[in-house]
Write a protein that holds these residues in place. Structure first.
Motif, PDB file in Angstrom:
ATOM      1  N   GLN A   1     -66.056 -33.553  39.686  1.00 26.41           N
ATOM      2  CA  GLN A   1     -66.609 -34.858  40.008  1.00 26.41           C
ATOM      3  C   GLN A   1     -67.276 -35.510  38.804  1.00 26.41           C
ATOM      4  O   GLN A   1     -67.371 -36.739  38.735  1.00 26.41           O
ATOM      5  CB  GLN A   1     -67.626 -34.732  41.160  1.00 26.41           C
ATOM      6  N   GLY A   2     -67.743 -34.723  37.860  1.00 22.31           N
ATOM      7  CA  GLY A   2     -68.415 -35.284  36.698  1.00 22.31           C
ATOM      8  C   GLY A   2     -67.454 -35.857  35.674  1.00 22.31           C
ATOM      9  O   GLY A   2     -67.733 -36.888  35.057  1.00 22.31           O
ATOM     10  N   THR A   3     -66.305 -35.197  35.475  1.00 25.66           N
ATOM     11  CA  THR A   3     -65.356 -35.612  34.435  1.00 25.66           C
ATOM     12  C   THR A   3     -64.068 -36.194  34.996  1.00 25.66           C
ATOM     13  O   THR A   3     -63.308 -36.813  34.246  1.00 25.66           O
ATOM     14  CB  THR A   3     -65.009 -34.416  33.540  1.00 25.66           C
ATOM     15  N   GLY A   4     -63.792 -36.007  36.273  1.00 25.28           N
ATOM     16  CA  GLY A   4     -62.539 -36.500  36.847  1.00 25.28           C
ATOM     17  C   GLY A   4     -61.323 -35.765  36.331  1.00 25.28           C
ATOM     18  O   GLY A   4     -60.234 -36.328  36.260  1.00 25.28           O
ATOM     19  N   SER A   5     -61.495 -34.507  35.972  1.00 25.97           N
ATOM     20  CA  SER A   5     -60.399 -33.734  35.389  1.00 25.97           C
ATOM     21  C   SER A   5     -60.122 -32.496  36.233  1.00 25.97           C
ATOM     22  O   SER A   5     -60.945 -32.071  37.041  1.00 25.97           O
ATOM     23  CB  SER A   5     -60.731 -33.322  33.951  1.00 25.97           C
ATOM     24  N   VAL A   6     -58.938 -31.937  36.007  1.00 27.99           N
ATOM     25  CA  VAL A   6     -58.497 -30.727  36.696  1.00 27.99           C
ATOM     26  C   VAL A   6     -58.297 -29.643  35.645  1.00 27.99           C
ATOM     27  O   VAL A   6     -57.780 -29.913  34.554  1.00 27.99           O
ATOM     28  CB  VAL A   6     -57.189 -30.976  37.463  1.00 27.99           C
ATOM     29  N   THR A   7     -58.706 -28.426  35.970  1.00 27.95           N
ATOM     30  CA  THR A   7     -58.559 -27.303  35.049  1.00 27.95           C
ATOM     31  C   THR A   7     -57.213 -26.625  35.263  1.00 27.95           C
ATOM     32  O   THR A   7     -56.844 -26.299  36.390  1.00 27.95           O
ATOM     33  CB  THR A   7     -59.693 -26.284  35.237  1.00 27.95           C
ATOM     34  N   LEU A   8     -56.481 -26.445  34.165  1.00 26.07           N
ATOM     35  CA  LEU A   8     -55.220 -25.712  34.179  1.00 26.07           C
ATOM     36  C   LEU A   8     -55.424 -24.412  33.412  1.00 26.07           C
ATOM     37  O   LEU A   8     -56.076 -24.404  32.360  1.00 26.07           O
ATOM     38  CB  LEU A   8     -54.104 -26.525  33.527  1.00 26.07           C
ATOM     39  N   ARG A   9     -54.890 -23.330  33.912  1.00 24.30           N
ATOM     40  CA  ARG A   9     -55.065 -22.027  33.272  1.00 24.30           C
ATOM     41  C   ARG A   9     -53.724 -21.480  32.808  1.00 24.30           C
ATOM     42  O   ARG A   9     -52.778 -21.365  33.599  1.00 24.30           O
ATOM     43  CB  ARG A   9     -55.753 -21.039  34.213  1.00 24.30           C
ATOM     44  N   ALA A  10     -53.656 -21.147  31.517  1.00 23.52           N
ATOM     45  CA  ALA A  10     -52.471 -20.527  30.932  1.00 23.52           C
ATOM     46  C   ALA A  10     -52.833 -19.131  30.447  1.00 23.52           C
ATOM     47  O   ALA A  10     -53.997 -18.848  30.160  1.00 23.52           O
ATOM     48  CB  ALA A  10     -51.936 -21.361  29.774  1.00 23.52           C
ATOM     49  N   VAL A  11     -51.844 -18.258  30.346  1.00 21.24           N
ATOM     50  CA  VAL A  11     -52.069 -16.891  29.885  1.00 21.24           C
ATOM     51  C   VAL A  11     -51.192 -16.645  28.664  1.00 21.24           C
ATOM     52  O   VAL A  11     -50.027 -17.046  28.634  1.00 21.24           O
ATOM     53  CB  VAL A  11     -51.778 -15.864  31.008  1.00 21.24           C
ATOM     54  N   PHE A  12     -51.798 -16.004  27.641  1.00 23.86           N
ATOM     55  CA  PHE A  12     -51.118 -15.745  26.376  1.00 23.86           C
ATOM     56  C   PHE A  12     -51.234 -14.270  26.021  1.00 23.86           C
ATOM     57  O   PHE A  12     -52.285 -13.654  26.247  1.00 23.86           O
ATOM     58  CB  PHE A  12     -51.751 -16.563  25.240  1.00 23.86           C
ATOM     59  N   PRO A  13     -50.187 -13.702  25.435  1.00 19.30           N
ATOM     60  CA  PRO A  13     -50.327 -12.341  24.881  1.00 19.30           C
ATOM     61  C   PRO A  13     -51.244 -12.381  23.661  1.00 19.30           C
ATOM     62  O   PRO A  13     -51.226 -13.344  22.888  1.00 19.30           O
ATOM     63  CB  PRO A  13     -48.887 -11.969  24.501  1.00 19.30           C
ATOM     64  N   ASN A  14     -52.029 -11.325  23.495  1.00 14.34           N
ATOM     65  CA  ASN A  14     -52.995 -11.272  22.379  1.00 14.34           C
ATOM     66  C   ASN A  14     -53.068  -9.852  21.830  1.00 14.34           C
ATOM     67  O   ASN A  14     -54.134  -9.232  21.812  1.00 14.34           O
ATOM     68  CB  ASN A  14     -54.365 -11.752  22.879  1.00 14.34           C
ATOM     69  N   PRO A  15     -51.934  -9.302  21.379  1.00 21.53           N
ATOM     70  CA  PRO A  15     -51.930  -7.886  20.971  1.00 21.53           C
ATOM     71  C   PRO A  15     -52.777  -7.604  19.743  1.00 21.53           C
ATOM     72  O   PRO A  15     -53.311  -6.504  19.603  1.00 21.53           O
ATOM     73  CB  PRO A  15     -50.445  -7.606  20.711  1.00 21.53           C
ATOM     74  N   LYS A  16     -52.902  -8.564  18.831  1.00 17.89           N
ATOM     75  CA  LYS A  16     -53.673  -8.340  17.608  1.00 17.89           C
ATOM     76  C   LYS A  16     -55.131  -8.761  17.736  1.00 17.89           C
ATOM     77  O   LYS A  16     -55.910  -8.597  16.793  1.00 17.89           O
ATOM     78  CB  LYS A  16     -53.028  -9.100  16.441  1.00 17.89           C
ATOM     79  N   GLY A  17     -55.503  -9.325  18.860  1.00 19.89           N
ATOM     80  CA  GLY A  17     -56.881  -9.752  19.048  1.00 19.89           C
ATOM     81  C   GLY A  17     -57.269 -10.976  18.240  1.00 19.89           C
ATOM     82  O   GLY A  17     -58.448 -11.180  17.948  1.00 19.89           O
ATOM     83  N   ASP A  18     -56.266 -11.816  17.873  1.00 17.88           N
ATOM     84  CA  ASP A  18     -56.578 -13.023  17.110  1.00 17.88           C
ATOM     85  C   ASP A  18     -57.373 -14.027  17.935  1.00 17.88           C
ATOM     86  O   ASP A  18     -58.200 -14.768  17.394  1.00 17.88           O
ATOM     87  CB  ASP A  18     -55.285 -13.677  16.615  1.00 17.88           C
TER      88      ASP A  18
END
Length: 403
Positions: free
Chosen positions: A274-291
């Motif tokens: 309600q404050g920003t009028g935006s929707v949160t989208l969640r994506a998942v990424f591989p991170n084997p090296k911990g970058d």
């Protein structure tokens, strides 16, 4: 006859003027009489636009978040005897991280087991008594009341055994809780306590935090208006969905570099902020090296659909009028210049995606804009043609080198 000096001066002046007029009249007639005289229509380079399939890509701001997170809190109180991990290291699920002094809990466990043994012994005696009374009441050797009391006593001691077993289980659990284990595998942060510190059950401050970073989440925000328009375009067929249900996502890091692995969109939030009028989208990424670390600012590029009838116009062809409208110069069928107000979408490489204002086959001026104005006649050369200015400019260095 004597002539005066003034008469000789006048004759000389007339001779000079006559020679000047004769020279002016007999000059080179090939020179233009005025600026612009004899010049033809200016040459411009045009591009004939056409419709083509263009992926719709949105670049949205976001931050990384751990895939799993566990805050370690003690479930029993006591003195911390050992810290059994290195801060910042990888830990495994079930690994012991802290050891709380178990002495009092070991004693409570032993006492509970002793109470259970006593209760089980009472059950044996009560069972024998109840069995004897059950036989004697049949020959009226004991009263029915005495038989009922013996049966009730057996049930009572059996209940005491069950209670003693529960007390043993509780004491055993408390004893096991003196070893604080990691509930997940991941990377552990700094410890908030050291050996010798007093901790209490379910305290507010966490002893440490374990986070699973491979894979890792990226939470991005998109305005609800853009999301609504996207869904309408998909429903109306103006856009086509790509990749089925798995929407590919690429990641741009804080330094502007592109992350090496591609992720995918997991889900979108069902509630609008309600404050920003935006929707949160969640994506998942591989991170084997911990970058990728939690809390990093990133920009995610989402392929949300394909516009199969998009028109691309080079950046150089588009300008802005005094009101800020995007405009292009078009050569019509009469070889005259027209100014068109267009609506642009996203930038695709070195071109703009034009959604309104142009049709397939329109000839858009890309070179020579400074020489033309709306309504002027021009000589249009298609970009890449042998006589176009762009081609001539490209061939000039080669011709000079040949000489």
């Amino acid at each position: 006859m004597h002539r005066t000096p003034s008469l000789r001066y006048n004759v000389l002046t007339m001779v000079v003027v006559g020679a000047f007029l004769s020279s002016a009249c007999s000059g080179d007639k090939s020179q233009p009489a005025g600026p612009g005289a004899g010049q033809g229509a200016p040459a411009v380079t045009v591009v004939s636009v056409r419709t083509e399939a263009v992926p719709l890509t949105s670049e949205l701001p976001g931050r990384t978040a751990p895939y799993l997170i566990a805050e370690l809190r003690p479930q029993v109180g006591g003195i911390v005897k050992q810290r059994l991990f290195t801060e910042g290291s990888e830990v495994k699920a079930g690994q012991v991280l802290y050891q709380i002094d178990p002495a009092t809990y070991q004693a409570a466990y032993d006492s509970a087991k002793a109470n259970l043994a006593r209760a089980e012994a009472n059950v044996h005696a009560a069972r024998l008594k109840a069995e004897r009374y059950a036989q004697l009441v049949g020959i009226e050797a004991v009263s029915r009341q005495a038989n009922d009391d013996a049966a009730a006593e057996l049930k009572q001691v059996q209940a005491e055994v069950a209670s003693a077993k529960a007390a043993v289980d509780k004491a055993k659990i408390d004893l096991e809780f003196t070893r604080v284990n990691s509930p997940i595998s991941g990377r552990i942060g700094r410890s908030t306590v050291t050996p010798g510190a007093l901790v209490t059950a379910n305290q507010a401050a966490a002893l440490a935090t374990v986070q699973k970073l491979d894979p890792i989440y990226v939470d991005v925000t998109q305005s609800s208006a853009e999301l609504l328009k996207l869904r309408r375009d998909l429903a109306d067929g103006r856009l086509k969905r790509v990749g089925g249900d798995a929407v590919p996502v690429s990641l741009v890091l804080e330094d502007g570099s592109l992350y090496g692995s591609e992720g995918k969109l997991e889900f979108s939030e069902i509630t609008v902020d309600q404050g920003t009028g935006s929707v949160t989208l969640r994506a998942v990424f591989p991170n084997p090296k911990g970058d990728l670390l939690p809390g990093m600012y990133v920009r995610a590029r989402l392929s949300q659909g394909v516009n199969s009838d998009a028109i691309l116009v080079p950046h150089a062809a588009l300008s802005r009028d005094a009101r800020g409208n995007a405009t292009v110069m078009v050569v019509n069928g009469e070889s005259k210049v027209e100014s068109r107000i267009v609506t642009t979408g996203q930038s695709q490489g070195d071109a703009w995606v034009v959604t309104q204002g142009l049709s397939a086959g329109d000839r858009v001026i890309v070179e020579g804009l400074q020489k033309v104005r709306p309504g002027a006649a021009v000589q249009a050369e298609e970009a890449g043609a042998a006589g176009s200015p762009a081609t001539a400019a490209a061939a000039a260095p080669a011709a000079a080198a040949a000489k």
